[in-house]
Design a protein around this motif. Structure first.
Motif, PDB file in Angstrom:
ATOM      1  N   UNK A   8       0.834  -1.198   0.000  1.00 32.95           N
ATOM      2  CA  UNK A   8       0.000   0.000   0.000  1.00 32.95           C
ATOM      3  C   UNK A   8       0.867   1.245   0.000  1.00 32.95           C
ATOM      4  N   UNK A   9       0.394   2.241  -0.721  1.00 30.32           N
ATOM      5  CA  UNK A   9       1.022   3.563  -0.728  1.00 30.32           C
ATOM      6  C   UNK A   9      -0.071   4.553  -0.347  1.00 30.32           C
ATOM      7  N   UNK A  10       0.193   5.369   0.667  1.00 23.82           N
ATOM      8  CA  UNK A  10      -0.801   6.316   1.148  1.00 23.82           C
ATOM      9  C   UNK A  10      -0.593   7.710   0.586  1.00 23.82           C
ATOM     10  N   UNK A  11      -1.704   8.383   0.319  1.00 24.64           N
ATOM     11  CA  UNK A  11      -1.693   9.759  -0.179  1.00 24.64           C
ATOM     12  C   UNK A  11      -2.690  10.569   0.638  1.00 24.64           C
ATOM     13  N   UNK A  12      -2.266  11.704   1.111  1.00 27.53           N
ATOM     14  CA  UNK A  12      -3.216  12.594   1.778  1.00 27.53           C
ATOM     15  C   UNK A  12      -4.174  13.147   0.728  1.00 27.53           C
ATOM     16  N   UNK A  13      -5.279  13.724   1.190  1.00 28.94           N
ATOM     17  CA  UNK A  13      -6.253  14.315   0.261  1.00 28.94           C
ATOM     18  C   UNK A  13      -5.613  15.442  -0.551  1.00 28.94           C
ATOM     19  N   UNK A  36      -5.915   8.328   1.063  1.00 33.26           N
ATOM     20  CA  UNK A  36      -6.152   7.491  -0.102  1.00 33.26           C
ATOM     21  C   UNK A  36      -5.071   6.412  -0.078  1.00 33.26           C
ATOM     22  N   UNK A  37      -5.489   5.187  -0.300  1.00 29.80           N
ATOM     23  CA  UNK A  37      -4.568   4.057  -0.277  1.00 29.80           C
ATOM     24  C   UNK A  37      -4.573   3.412  -1.655  1.00 29.80           C
ATOM     25  N   UNK A  38      -3.396   3.320  -2.244  1.00 32.21           N
ATOM     26  CA  UNK A  38      -3.231   2.711  -3.568  1.00 32.21           C
ATOM     27  C   UNK A  38      -2.471   1.406  -3.400  1.00 32.21           C
ATOM     28  N   UNK A  39      -3.009   0.335  -3.977  1.00 31.84           N
ATOM     29  CA  UNK A  39      -2.345  -0.963  -3.926  1.00 31.84           C
ATOM     30  C   UNK A  39      -2.183  -1.472  -5.356  1.00 31.84           C
ATOM     31  N   UNK A  40      -0.934  -1.573  -5.789  1.00 33.30           N
ATOM     32  CA  UNK A  40      -0.615  -2.212  -7.062  1.00 33.30           C
ATOM     33  C   UNK A  40      -0.326  -3.672  -6.728  1.00 33.30           C
ATOM     34  N   UNK A  41      -1.132  -4.594  -7.233  1.00 31.35           N
ATOM     35  CA  UNK A  41      -0.920  -5.999  -6.847  1.00 31.35           C
ATOM     36  C   UNK A  41       0.380  -6.558  -7.406  1.00 31.35           C
ATOM     37  N   UNK A  85      -3.035  13.336  -3.242  1.00 35.81           N
ATOM     38  CA  UNK A  85      -3.517  12.272  -4.123  1.00 35.81           C
ATOM     39  C   UNK A  85      -3.548  12.776  -5.568  1.00 35.81           C
ATOM     40  N   UNK A  86      -3.151  11.945  -6.537  1.00 31.84           N
ATOM     41  CA  UNK A  86      -3.270  12.359  -7.935  1.00 31.84           C
ATOM     42  C   UNK A  86      -4.728  12.736  -8.252  1.00 31.84           C
ATOM     43  N   UNK A  87      -4.911  13.865  -8.897  1.00 32.68           N
ATOM     44  CA  UNK A  87      -6.251  14.402  -9.154  1.00 32.68           C
ATOM     45  C   UNK A  87      -7.126  13.436  -9.950  1.00 32.68           C
ATOM     46  N   UNK A  88      -6.548  12.734 -10.932  1.00 35.47           N
ATOM     47  CA  UNK A  88      -7.367  11.829 -11.739  1.00 35.47           C
ATOM     48  C   UNK A  88      -7.879  10.650 -10.912  1.00 35.47           C
ATOM     49  N   UNK A  89      -7.072  10.134  -9.998  1.00 39.82           N
ATOM     50  CA  UNK A  89      -7.512   9.037  -9.133  1.00 39.82           C
ATOM     51  C   UNK A  89      -8.600   9.508  -8.181  1.00 39.82           C
TER      52      UNK A  89
END
Length: 163
Positions: free
Chosen positions: A89-94, A122-127, A97-101
């Motif tokens: 997981x990679x976390x992004x604050x509000x 925001x939590x992004x998980x690339x499997x 966070x990339x605007x498109x996501x």
């Protein structure tokens, strides 16, 4: 309803899994903390074609855990048509966070955490690994992604996000 099914080949499993990742709303998120142990919670998620995006309170157990230990498991909520994803997981604050996501998440759920009071992560998980099977007969060959690469790429494997 019968639970019998025909064993799918890897390409068909990849296709079916990608279709579900696009269509599904909820995912079980499993995290762990070195001192506090495991934690599991359902969250809304968005599949962007390469990664799962979720959002949670910045003070939640999930946020705390992924900051400390980024290895996570995700599971779609069907116990017969199983899809399990494993990655970091990679976390992004509000604010970061990339605007498109963030916009795709808001469009899918009708809720934009960036407009809320309080902190959200925001939590992004690339499997790195994906397993998929329907019933016992599909246990052999259940790994359909290894080291971040689909084992047999169907037409949806590199498809752009549909909005």
């Amino acid at each position: 309803m019968t639970t019998a099914s025909i064993q799918r080949q890897t390409a068909e499993r990849v296709r079916d899994t990608l279709e579900r990742l696009i269509a599904e709303r909820d995912v079980w998120v499993s995290t762990a903390h070195p001192e506090h142990g495991p934690h599991q919670v359902p969250l809304w998620f968005l599949w962007d074609g390469r990664a799962a995006w979720m959002c949670t309170s910045g003070t939640s157990v999930t946020a705390r855990n992924v900051r400390e230990e980024p290895r996570v498991r995700l599971a779609l909520p069907d116990t017969f048509d199983v899809v399990l994803l494993q990655g970091e997981a990679e976390g992004f604050s509000a604010q970061d966070v990339p605007a498109d996501a963030a916009q795709a998440f808001a469009d899918k759920f009708g809720w934009d955490p960036r407009a809320e009071e309080g902190s959200y992560l925001y939590v992004r998980v690339v499997p790195k690994t994906v397993r998929a099977w329907r019933g016992e007969q599909e246990l052999p060959g259940r790994v359909i992604m290894r080291d971040g690469t689909w084992l047999e790429q169907g037409p949806l494997a590199n498809a752009p996000l549909k909005r």
